[in-house]
Design a protein around this motif. Structure first.
Motif, PDB file in Angstrom:
ATOM      1  N   ALA A  96       0.793  -1.226   0.000  1.00 49.15           N
ATOM      2  CA  ALA A  96       0.000   0.000   0.000  1.00 49.15           C
ATOM      3  C   ALA A  96       0.829   1.282   0.000  1.00 49.15           C
ATOM      4  CB  ALA A  96      -0.944   0.006   1.203  1.00 49.15           C
ATOM      5  N   ALA A 147      -5.355  -2.189  -1.755  1.00 51.43           N
ATOM      6  CA  ALA A 147      -4.160  -1.945  -2.559  1.00 51.43           C
ATOM      7  C   ALA A 147      -3.751  -3.199  -3.334  1.00 51.43           C
ATOM      8  CB  ALA A 147      -3.017  -1.472  -1.666  1.00 51.43           C
ATOM      9  N   ARG A 204      -6.997  -1.161   3.880  1.00 51.19           N
ATOM     10  CA  ARG A 204      -6.103  -0.489   2.937  1.00 51.19           C
ATOM     11  C   ARG A 204      -5.185  -1.484   2.232  1.00 51.19           C
ATOM     12  NH1 ARG A 204      -9.423   2.510   4.267  1.00 51.19           N
ATOM     13  NH2 ARG A 204      -9.247   4.727   4.801  1.00 51.19           N
ATOM     14  N   VAL A 205      -4.694  -2.472   2.964  1.00 53.57           N
ATOM     15  CA  VAL A 205      -3.781  -3.436   2.355  1.00 53.57           C
ATOM     16  C   VAL A 205      -4.503  -4.300   1.323  1.00 53.57           C
ATOM     17  CG1 VAL A 205      -2.361  -5.476   2.828  1.00 53.57           C
ATOM     18  CG2 VAL A 205      -2.184  -3.477   4.299  1.00 53.57           C
ATOM     19  N   MET A 240       1.125   4.164   4.244  1.00 59.89           N
ATOM     20  CA  MET A 240       0.410   3.095   4.935  1.00 59.89           C
ATOM     21  C   MET A 240       1.353   2.300   5.817  1.00 59.89           C
ATOM     22  SD  MET A 240      -2.609   2.173   5.351  1.00 59.89           S
ATOM     23  CE  MET A 240      -2.905   1.119   6.759  1.00 59.89           C
TER      24      MET A 240
END
Length: 339
Positions: free
Chosen positions: A120, A325, A321-322, A124
């Motif tokens: 990310a 991404a 988020r990971v 992040m």
């Protein structure tokens, strides 16, 4: 010879019909709505709250009794199936919790930071490092590892169920039509309701929490697996078939790889819904951060409840988020290979 003029009555009738035909639909519907409201008001004035639904037409109690009998029959006669499932879930969960607790916390933080940085980006990665250190500073590290184990088991089971069901629904319109209302009901049913059959089937404890979490979280993964496979370009499918691929090869080598970004989005949503379930699952003995929140609320300790809530938010942001991404990276790689 002069033609006779049409009767006056016919001309008046035609004029009335033309006048009604010229009215806009909104005036007709509006007038109908006004008449309906007037009749409803008159009925309410005459009968008021004394008008009750006829008792002979109610069937809710009878349905509830049937459902109770069915669940009791399942728990008694299918115990030879439910007990191994419960034992297997519990063993897998306990071993995963022991592993997360065994790994030193610096190793876990460094590994999570590296993954976030790689997938990310730098921001992040920094957020993961700071937030996980903050999680340990709150004294919630062990609870967070218990929650991560619960989420990991629930998400793995959800993926194991979602992929074959979603693939089957994508390849059969009949299956898609059959499971669609079931998925709608699963997503709109209050989460607390899932605790009842989970407790009845698997008893109080972690297996019931995992089962309730799976039921609550699995629909997005099924839907998006189905959608991703259906969205594969028909031209690509026809080109693959022209080269002589079998149905299995078409699915494994063409449709699933091209649908992975959408499937990853479904896994992301499933993970987020599983995290949202941890507080409710703690009511049946799941433990983890949800148990910290419930215990703080029962003892009227809003500060500790806030700390537990912040811990859940930290895990949710990092995982969200990971995974987003990773799905985006896969989609860009897929688009690059097409070009």
């Amino acid at each position: 010879m002069a033609l006779a003029s049409p009767p006056i009555g016919n001309g008046m009738g035609r004029g009335v019909r033309d006048w009604f035909a010229g009215l806009s639909d909104r005036y007709i519907y509006g007038g109908g709505a006004i008449i309906f409201l007037m009749l409803a008001w008159i009925g309410a004035s005459l009968w008021g709250s004394n008008l009750e639904f006829p008792e002979r037409f109610t069937f809710g109690k009878a349905l509830a009794v049937r459902v109770d009998d069915l669940i009791f029959w399942i728990t008694v006669n299918l115990a030879f199936i439910l007990d191994p499932i419960s034992d297997g879930i519990l063993r897998f969960l306990v071993e995963l919790e022991d592993f997360f607790q065994w790994v030193p916390w610096p190793v876990t933080i460094i590994a999570a930071t590296a993954i976030a940085f790689k997938v990310a980006g730098r921001r992040m990665g920094i957020f993961a490092l700071v937030s996980l250190l903050l999680l340990g500073g709150f004294g919630l590290w062990e609870s967070a590892m218990e929650t991560m184990a619960l989420i990991a088991v629930a998400v793995l089971i959800s993926i194991g169920l979602a992929l074959p069901i979603g693939i089957l629904a994508a390849r059969s319109d009949l299956v898609d039509a059959l499971i669609r209302p079931i998925l709608d009901a699963m997503q709109t049913m209050p989460a607390f309701v899932y605790l009842v059959p989970a407790i009845m089937f698997l008893g109080i404890g972690n297996p019931a929490a995992v089962l309730a979490t799976v039921i609550y979280a699995v629909p997005p993964a099924i839907r998006l697996t189905n959608l991703g496979i259906r969205q594969v370009s028909p031209g690509t499918v026809e080109a693959a078939r022209a080269f002589g691929t079998t149905s299995r090869q078409l699915l494994v080598k063409v449709q699933i790889p091209m649908a992975i970004p959408t499937i990853m989005a479904g896994i992301n949503q499933t993970t987020m819904m599983a995290l949202a379930m941890v507080v409710i699952a703690s009511l049946v003995g799941a433990g983890g951060l949800g148990d910290d929140v419930n215990r703080a609320l029962s003892q009227f300790q809003p500060g500790n409840a806030l700390n537990g809530g912040i811990g859940i938010v930290i895990l949710a942001i990092i995982i969200d988020r990971v995974t987003q991404a990773a799905a985006k990276e896969r989609q860009e790689a897929l688009m690059g290979s097409r070009n």
